[in-house]
Design a protein around this motif. Structure first.
Motif, short mmCIF file in Angstrom:
data_model
loop_
_atom_site.label_atom_id
_atom_site.label_comp_id
_atom_site.label_asym_id
_atom_site.label_seq_id
_atom_site.Cartn_x
_atom_site.Cartn_y
_atom_site.Cartn_z
N GLN A 17 0.83 -1.21 0.00
CA GLN A 17 0.00 0.00 0.00
C GLN A 17 0.87 1.26 0.00
N TYR A 18 1.89 1.25 0.85
CA TYR A 18 2.83 2.38 0.87
C TYR A 18 3.97 2.07 -0.09
N LYS A 19 3.83 2.59 -1.29
CA LYS A 19 4.84 2.35 -2.33
C LYS A 19 4.85 3.56 -3.27
N PRO A 20 5.95 3.74 -4.01
CA PRO A 20 6.02 4.88 -4.93
C PRO A 20 4.94 4.79 -6.02
N MET A 21 4.27 5.90 -6.26
CA MET A 21 3.29 6.00 -7.33
C MET A 21 3.75 7.07 -8.32
N ASP A 22 3.19 7.02 -9.51
CA ASP A 22 3.57 7.99 -10.53
C ASP A 22 3.31 9.42 -10.02
N LYS A 23 4.36 10.22 -10.01
CA LYS A 23 4.27 11.55 -9.41
C LYS A 23 3.28 12.46 -10.15
N ARG A 24 3.30 12.40 -11.47
CA ARG A 24 2.39 13.25 -12.25
C ARG A 24 0.94 12.86 -11.99
N LEU A 25 0.67 11.56 -11.96
CA LEU A 25 -0.69 11.11 -11.70
C LEU A 25 -1.13 11.50 -10.29
N ALA A 26 -0.23 11.32 -9.31
CA ALA A 26 -0.57 11.68 -7.92
C ALA A 26 -0.93 13.15 -7.82
N ARG A 27 -0.16 14.00 -8.47
CA ARG A 27 -0.44 15.44 -8.42
C ARG A 27 -1.73 15.79 -9.14
N GLU A 28 -1.98 15.10 -10.25
CA GLU A 28 -3.22 15.36 -10.99
C GLU A 28 -4.44 15.01 -10.13
N LEU A 29 -4.38 13.87 -9.45
CA LEU A 29 -5.51 13.44 -8.62
C LEU A 29 -5.71 14.35 -7.41
N LEU A 30 -4.61 14.93 -6.90
CA LEU A 30 -4.69 15.80 -5.72
C LEU A 30 -4.81 17.28 -6.09
N ASN A 31 -4.86 17.55 -7.39
CA ASN A 31 -4.96 18.93 -7.88
C ASN A 31 -3.79 19.80 -7.41
N LEU A 32 -2.59 19.23 -7.56
CA LEU A 32 -1.37 19.95 -7.18
C LEU A 32 -0.58 20.30 -8.44
N PRO A 33 0.20 21.37 -8.41
CA PRO A 33 0.92 21.82 -9.61
C PRO A 33 1.97 20.82 -10.08
N GLN A 34 2.09 20.67 -11.40
CA GLN A 34 3.07 19.76 -11.98
C GLN A 34 4.44 20.40 -12.14
N ASP A 35 4.49 21.73 -12.17
CA ASP A 35 5.73 22.43 -12.50
C ASP A 35 6.47 22.97 -11.28
N LYS A 36 6.12 22.48 -10.09
CA LYS A 36 6.74 22.96 -8.85
C LYS A 36 7.40 21.80 -8.10
N GLN A 37 8.42 22.12 -7.33
CA GLN A 37 8.92 21.16 -6.34
C GLN A 37 8.05 21.33 -5.09
N LEU A 38 7.63 20.23 -4.53
CA LEU A 38 6.67 20.27 -3.43
C LEU A 38 7.30 19.79 -2.12
N ILE A 39 7.19 20.65 -1.10
CA ILE A 39 7.66 20.35 0.25
C ILE A 39 6.44 19.92 1.07
N LEU A 40 6.48 18.71 1.61
CA LEU A 40 5.33 18.15 2.32
C LEU A 40 5.53 18.20 3.83
N PHE A 41 4.43 18.47 4.53
CA PHE A 41 4.45 18.52 5.99
C PHE A 41 3.13 17.99 6.52
N GLY A 42 3.19 17.08 7.50
CA GLY A 42 1.99 16.57 8.15
C GLY A 42 1.70 17.37 9.40
N ALA A 43 0.56 18.04 9.44
CA ALA A 43 0.31 19.06 10.46
C ALA A 43 -0.60 18.62 11.59
#
Length: 427
Positions: A219-245
């Protein structure tokens, strides 16, 4: 062999999720595993919880009732105090007896779920998986800079009591008296927490094993980054810094202040144009928090596949905690091939390998935290190496199969050879 896990909840909170994952992992190995919890959120038929409306209502009230004695200490802020007394009566012993387990595995059992004195009423051998420091302190879940748990607590800085015979010493004394003759083996998910337990006055002569928390790597495994961003409505042309709040802004231990400073330092160093911040575990606040970057708030996620999608969408995960028993979000991120930046501190040191699958910043330097984020992001070829090693680390050390196997062998050893109290592990 029948194992019964005791936990305040089954899937609500990081410690509960870790317990439930172990429960599932043991079942996959063919071990008869059940859970007894105070609050059930899953539909798992092997998880048992109070059914009557009165018991459910009492369970909701207990955390508030447990804190009532703290009102005698006006110097402490009860709303922000992470301290549990566990003095309220419970009905666990007869419920445990009805389920007839061979061995008990305790997890996070605070919030009025299990009274300190109840452990002595349980007849089975006990394995206690520590998800924080509460079991060997005078009530706090993390000691911060206090080392009084190595003696007998008292004069508690959280209580601001100035008294050696305060509430924390009372809690410590109850534990020392009630637990002195029980058949107890401790398990910690990190070497740091094992060292703390071994140095405590309550557990210095107990056996302590280190077994890291496990993950379902299917379940926790690498997924296609472009697809993941498309599904989450995140920009494709940016580097993304993630934080769990989750709980970050209300709990100083989560290091949110250092993260803010690090991100502002980065934004002033030319990273603002091609980098965004992504926050999960929190909706967009009414009063905007300036993080120095355009920020995307994803809200809460309650299933593993959605979380894996979030980790896969990011270029780097930041875990700025000052103290962590393990650091589950860090291992989840690595499993998805996303490097982690953290402080060179506590349980996270077992997960993040400096400049191999992430970056461990100097404690507790916001500037070096910023340096670490930049170091991970600035070289694409290096990032690929970090990502591959991130996944390898999890496959080698943090799989659910490996964790479950280690626990099952520990249970079998305890049941076969009996109590080995006082024999310490080489871990």
């Amino acid at each position: 062999m029948q194992v019964l896990h005791l936990s305040t909840s089954d899937i609500s909170g990081g410690a509960a999720i870790a317990a439930y994952r172990l429960h599932q992992g043991l079942q996959h190995l063919g071990v008869t595993s059940q859970m007894l919890v105070g609050k059930k959120s899953s539909d798992d038929k092997t998880v048992f919880a109070p059914k009557s409306n009165f018991s459910k209502a009492l369970g909701i009230l207990k955390p508030t009732l447990d804190c009532l004695p703290l009102r005698f200490y006006p110097g402490c802020d009860i709303t922000r105090l992470s301290l549990s007394l566990e003095w309220l009566p419970d009905r666990l012993a007869p419920k445990v007896a009805q389920l007839t387990p061979d061995i008990l595995n305790l997890h996070w059992v605070c919030g009025g779920f299990l009274r300190i004195e109840t452990l002595a009423k349980l007849n089975q051998p006990i394995v206690w998986t520590l998800h924080d420091m509460w079991a060997f302190t005078g009530g706090c879940h993390y000691n911060q800079d206090c080392d009084r748990y190595t003696s007998s607590c008292g004069n508690c800085p959280l209580l601001q009591s100035g008294n050696n015979w305060d509430l924390s010493h009372w809690v410590w004394q109850r534990k020392a008296k009630a637990w002195q003759n029980i058949n107890l083996t401790l398990v910690t998910p990190s070497h740091w927490l094992a060292k703390c337990a071994n140095s405590s006055s309550l557990f210095q002569d107990r056996r302590v094993e280190v077994i890291p928390n496990g993950l379902d790597t299917e379940q926790y495994k690498p997924m296609d980054k472009r697809l993941a961003r498309e599904l989450l409505n995140l920009p494709q042309d940016k580097q993304l810094i993630l934080f769990g709040a989750i709980g970050a802004t209300s709990d100083s231990r989560k290091g949110f202040h250092q993260l803010q400073l690090a991100l502002k330092h980065l934004s002033q160093s030319g990273w603002q144009e091609n980098t965004d911040v992504v926050v999960f575990g929190s909706s967009k606040p009414e009063n905007s928090i300036d993080l120095g970057f355009r920020t995307h708030y994803l809200g809460y996620f309650h299933d593993d596949i959605a979380l894996a999608l979030v980790y896969s969408a990011a270029n780097v995960m930041i875990v700025p905690s000052t103290q962590e028993a393990f650091g589950q979000t860090a291992s989840e991120s690595l499993a998805c091939g996303t490097p982690v930046v953290c402080f060179d501190s506590t349980g996270l040191k077992d997960i993040v390998e400096h400049e191999r699958n992430g970056y461990r910043a100097k404690c507790f330097s916001a500037e070096d935290l910023a340096n670490g984020i930049a170091w991970v992001l600035q070289d694409g070829e290096r990032w690929q190496h970090l990502s591959r090693r991130a996944r390898e680390k999890v496959e080698q050390e943090f799989t659910l199969e490996l964790q479950s196997y280690r626990y099952s062998k520990l249970y079998e050893e305890i049941l076969h050879f009996g109590d080995r109290e006082g024999i310490k592990s080489s871990n």
